[in-house]
Design an enzyme around this catalytic site. Structure first.
Site, PDB file in Angstrom:
ATOM      1  N   LYS A 181       0.844  -1.192   0.000  1.00  0.00           N
ATOM      2  CA  LYS A 181       0.000   0.000   0.000  1.00  0.00           C
ATOM      3  C   LYS A 181       0.881   1.245   0.000  1.00  0.00           C
ATOM      4  O   LYS A 181       1.953   1.223   0.598  1.00  0.00           O
ATOM      5  CB  LYS A 181      -0.863   0.030   1.266  1.00  0.00           C
ATOM      6  CG  LYS A 181      -2.010  -0.949   1.282  1.00  0.00           C
ATOM      7  CD  LYS A 181      -2.851  -0.762   2.539  1.00  0.00           C
ATOM      8  CE  LYS A 181      -3.938  -1.811   2.655  1.00  0.00           C
ATOM      9  NZ  LYS A 181      -4.996  -1.690   1.642  1.00  0.00           N
ATOM     10  N   ARG A 236     -10.129 -11.664   1.988  1.00  0.00           N
ATOM     11  CA  ARG A 236     -10.934 -12.763   1.436  1.00  0.00           C
ATOM     12  C   ARG A 236     -10.183 -14.083   1.496  1.00  0.00           C
ATOM     13  O   ARG A 236     -10.793 -15.146   1.568  1.00  0.00           O
ATOM     14  CB  ARG A 236     -11.405 -12.389   0.016  1.00  0.00           C
ATOM     15  CG  ARG A 236     -10.306 -12.168  -0.974  1.00  0.00           C
ATOM     16  CD  ARG A 236     -10.769 -11.354  -2.187  1.00  0.00           C
ATOM     17  NE  ARG A 236     -10.952  -9.928  -1.871  1.00  0.00           N
ATOM     18  CZ  ARG A 236     -11.362  -9.015  -2.738  1.00  0.00           C
ATOM     19  NH1 ARG A 236     -11.645  -9.354  -3.986  1.00  0.00           N
ATOM     20  NH2 ARG A 236     -11.505  -7.766  -2.366  1.00  0.00           N
TER      21      ARG A 236
HETATM   22  N1  BES Z   1      -8.054  -3.827   4.523  1.00  0.00           N
HETATM   23  C1  BES Z   1      -8.239  -3.427   3.190  1.00  0.00           C
HETATM   24  C2  BES Z   1      -9.557  -2.677   2.955  1.00  0.00           C
HETATM   25  C3  BES Z   1      -9.722  -1.357   3.660  1.00  0.00           C
HETATM   26  C4  BES Z   1      -9.438  -0.173   2.986  1.00  0.00           C
HETATM   27  C5  BES Z   1     -10.232  -1.279   4.913  1.00  0.00           C
HETATM   28  C6  BES Z   1      -9.623   1.035   3.612  1.00  0.00           C
HETATM   29  C7  BES Z   1     -10.422  -0.070   5.544  1.00  0.00           C
HETATM   30  C8  BES Z   1     -10.127   1.102   4.888  1.00  0.00           C
HETATM   31  C9  BES Z   1      -8.249  -4.637   2.279  1.00  0.00           C
HETATM   32  O1  BES Z   1      -7.465  -5.694   2.664  1.00  0.00           O
HETATM   33  C10 BES Z   1      -7.733  -4.201   0.957  1.00  0.00           C
HETATM   34  O2  BES Z   1      -6.598  -3.830   0.881  1.00  0.00           O
HETATM   35  N2  BES Z   1      -8.577  -4.260  -0.059  1.00  0.00           N
HETATM   36  C11 BES Z   1      -8.201  -3.915  -1.371  1.00  0.00           C
HETATM   37  C12 BES Z   1      -8.826  -4.916  -2.292  1.00  0.00           C
HETATM   38  C13 BES Z   1      -8.339  -4.835  -3.707  1.00  0.00           C
HETATM   39  C14 BES Z   1      -6.878  -5.127  -3.803  1.00  0.00           C
HETATM   40  C15 BES Z   1      -9.142  -5.814  -4.530  1.00  0.00           C
HETATM   41  C16 BES Z   1      -8.716  -2.507  -1.648  1.00  0.00           C
HETATM   42  O3  BES Z   1      -9.784  -2.148  -1.167  1.00  0.00           O
HETATM   43  O4  BES Z   1      -8.018  -1.761  -2.322  1.00  0.00           O
HETATM   44 MN    MN Z   2      -5.442  -5.489   2.011  1.00  0.00          MN
END
Ligand code: BES
Ligand code: MN
Ligand code: ZN
Length: 511
Positions: A288, A363
């Site tokens: 990230k 997931r």
């Molecule tokens: N933990 C994150 C989602 C999240 C984002 C929670 C902001 C709280 C605030 C999750 O694991 C994630 O990174 N999701 C990705 C999914 C994508 C790669 C398909 C996302 O939302 O970008």
């Molecule tokens: Mn994630």
């Protein structure tokens, strides 16, 4: 903070402050507030009439007046209840939370309060006492654990430590006959609010403290529940290839926690709750950016909600349902042994998954926990809570969680429970049109194939692949409301404890 119920005349009550209330636009108070106004020689009505702009009775607004020795309490705190037509439960929680915030500002320790909503509001005393207590305890919450020995002020911050905590709120009632019902509801509300606050503590605390081991230890310590914990070797041995892949990148050992509550008599239904327990989500090798990583200690909010809910059920003891809490917990880290985009793993149910994005890790840990939950306990209903997608925050903001699943009745009932709990859940679809999102060229499914479309539904579609046919299942994407940035009196900034109250209201409605 204690909440008590006592019989007496609130105007003569011995405490640092007394708390009264007014609906929006009311300038000559009636009911309990009117009686206090009389005892004060009209101080309240004179003040709000002399300067109507200072207090309009808007929901959560407060006005503090010194009483100059006219009554035993040094201050009277007037709290706005908002509009009187169709008063909603959240108004009573919010007003009560706002009044406690006013007490905190005054740095006082004790207050007596009217039972907001009970006379003019038309609420029955039981519900009014429950909502007042929930609001007060949730509003009094502050996360100060990591402030060190000095007070916040000495550190140049506004938060303060335990030494000036508010201590006792007394609900002061004229009629003694209602005290038993009030006390019973105070107890219920205390468990609901304190478990919410406990979940908040875990979400707010730092990821170097809140590790998978920490969550496991918290779960093991809950009296009245059985706790079975699978370690990494067992997780691998059971064939949880997806969960293992996420876990393998971190030095912290992963766990699959399984908490069980069984009622004394026969259980009406068997419920499984599953909570995402990523104690830190760096994204893994699909790293990230710094700004999105900053808050990723909150990625275990689903786990916190499930464990705290299980604790509440164990404390209340009277739920005639068998409830299981499953928490897969690990970190998502980049390292020499972390998963790589392109890795293919076999999940516990035999499906192969191409991991094209290591940041869609929630997931991956949930799918194996879902398979395990169904195999272990064959639940009548299964609910999972997860901070799963940023897309859900884009769609609904912090105001609501997304809810989707295989059973409309279950979704409706959970949403209704959320309404009475003061937590919003908004339905999102799992259309067949989204199935192509799961298509992989090399494996049965891919973990991140949506590419900017319907991201929350894509997460739901992925999880649905692991839910048995005919199983009643709901997926709650709590990514938005799990962490609050603009505070309201009953939900201070930070971890909100979202889900605890909805789950408890849902389970007790079922019973
Ligand atoms: N933990 C994150 C989602 C999240 C984002 C929670 C902001 C709280 C605030 C999750 O694991 C994630 O990174 N999701 C990705 C999914 C994508 C790669 C398909 C996302 O939302 O970008
Ligand atoms: Mn994630
Ligand atoms: Zn995550």
């Amino acid at each position: 903070m204690q909440v008590q119920a006592v019989q007496g005349d609130i105007a003569q009550f011995q405490a640092d402050a007394i708390i009264v209330n007014l609906f929006e636009g009311v300038t000559s108070p009636g009911g309990g507030t009117g009686a206090v106004d009389k005892a004060l020689g009209g101080l309240v009505s004179q003040e709000i009439q002399a300067n109507p702009k200072a207090f309009k009775g808007k929901l959560g607004e407060t006005l503090i007046l010194p009483t100059y020795g006219k009554i035993p309490a040094r201050y009277v705190i007037i709290v706005g209840l908002g509009k009187s037509d169709e008063m909603k439960a959240f108004q009573l929680r919010r007003a009560s939370a706002a009044a406690i915030r006013a007490c905190q500002k005054l740095k006082i320790k004790t207050a007596g309060t009217l039972l907001h909503g009970a006379s003019i509001g038309g609420y029955d005393v039981s519900a009014a006492a429950r909502l007042l207590t929930e609001g007060a305890l949730m509003g009094n919450y502050r996360f100060t654990k990591r402030k060190g020995a000095k007070t916040g002020e000495e550190n140049g911050e506004s938060a303060s430590t335990a030494k000036d905590e508010f201590e006792t709120l007394a609900i002061v009632e004229h009629g003694g006959d209602k005290l038993a019902a009030i006390k019973e509801n105070i107890t219920l509300a205390r468990v609901i609010a304190e478990s919410t606050n406990l979940a908040r503590d875990w979400v707010n605390d730092s990821p170097n403290y809140v590790t998978p081991t920490f969550l496991k230890e918290q779960a093991e310590q809950i009296p009245g529940l059985t706790c079975k914990v699978l370690d990494f070797a067992q997780i691998k041995q059971l064939g949880m290839g997806a969960f293992s892949l996420v876990a393998q990148g971190s030095e912290q050992p992963p766990y699959l926690i399984h908490l069980t509550y069984k009622p004394d008599g026969k259980a009406k239904k068997k419920i499984a709750l599953v909570g995402k327990g990523i104690t830190f989500d760096s994204g893994g090798l699909s790293l990230k950016p710094a700004a999105s990583m900053e808050l990723m200690k909150m990625d275990m909010a689903g786990a916190a909600a499930v464990i705290a809910t299980m604790k509440a059920i164990a404390e209340l003891k009277n739920l005639p349902l068998e409830v299981h809490g499953f928490v897969p917990t690990c970190e998502n880290m980049p390292s020499g042994c972390s998963s790589k985009p392109g890795d293919v793993v076999t999940a516990m149910n035999g499906k192969t998954i191409e991991v094209n994005n290591t940041d869609a890790e929630g997931r991956l840990i949930l799918c194996d926990a879902i398979t395990y939950a169904q195999k272990e306990v064959n639940p009548d209903e299964m609910l999972d809570l997860a901070t799963l997608t940023g897309a859900c925050v884009v769609a609904l903001g912090k105001a609501a969680a997304g809810i989707m699943g295989t059973n409309d009745e279950l979704i409706d009932q959970v949403r209704k429970a959320g309404d009475s709990a003061g937590e919003k859940l908004w339905p999102l679809p799992l259309y067949d049109e989204y199935k192509p999102f799961l298509k992989s060229d090399v494996a049965d499914i891919i973990n991140s194939g949506a590419k900017g479309e319907a991201g929350s539904s894509a997460g739901g579609m992925f999880l649905k692949e692991f839910v048995d046919k005919n199983r009643a299942w709901a997926h709650l994407d709590i990514a938005g409301p799990a962490w609050i940035t603009a505070d309201v009196p009953e939900v201070p900034k930070g971890g909100s404890g979202f889900g605890v109250r909805t789950l408890l209201y849902y389970l007790y409605n079922l019973a």
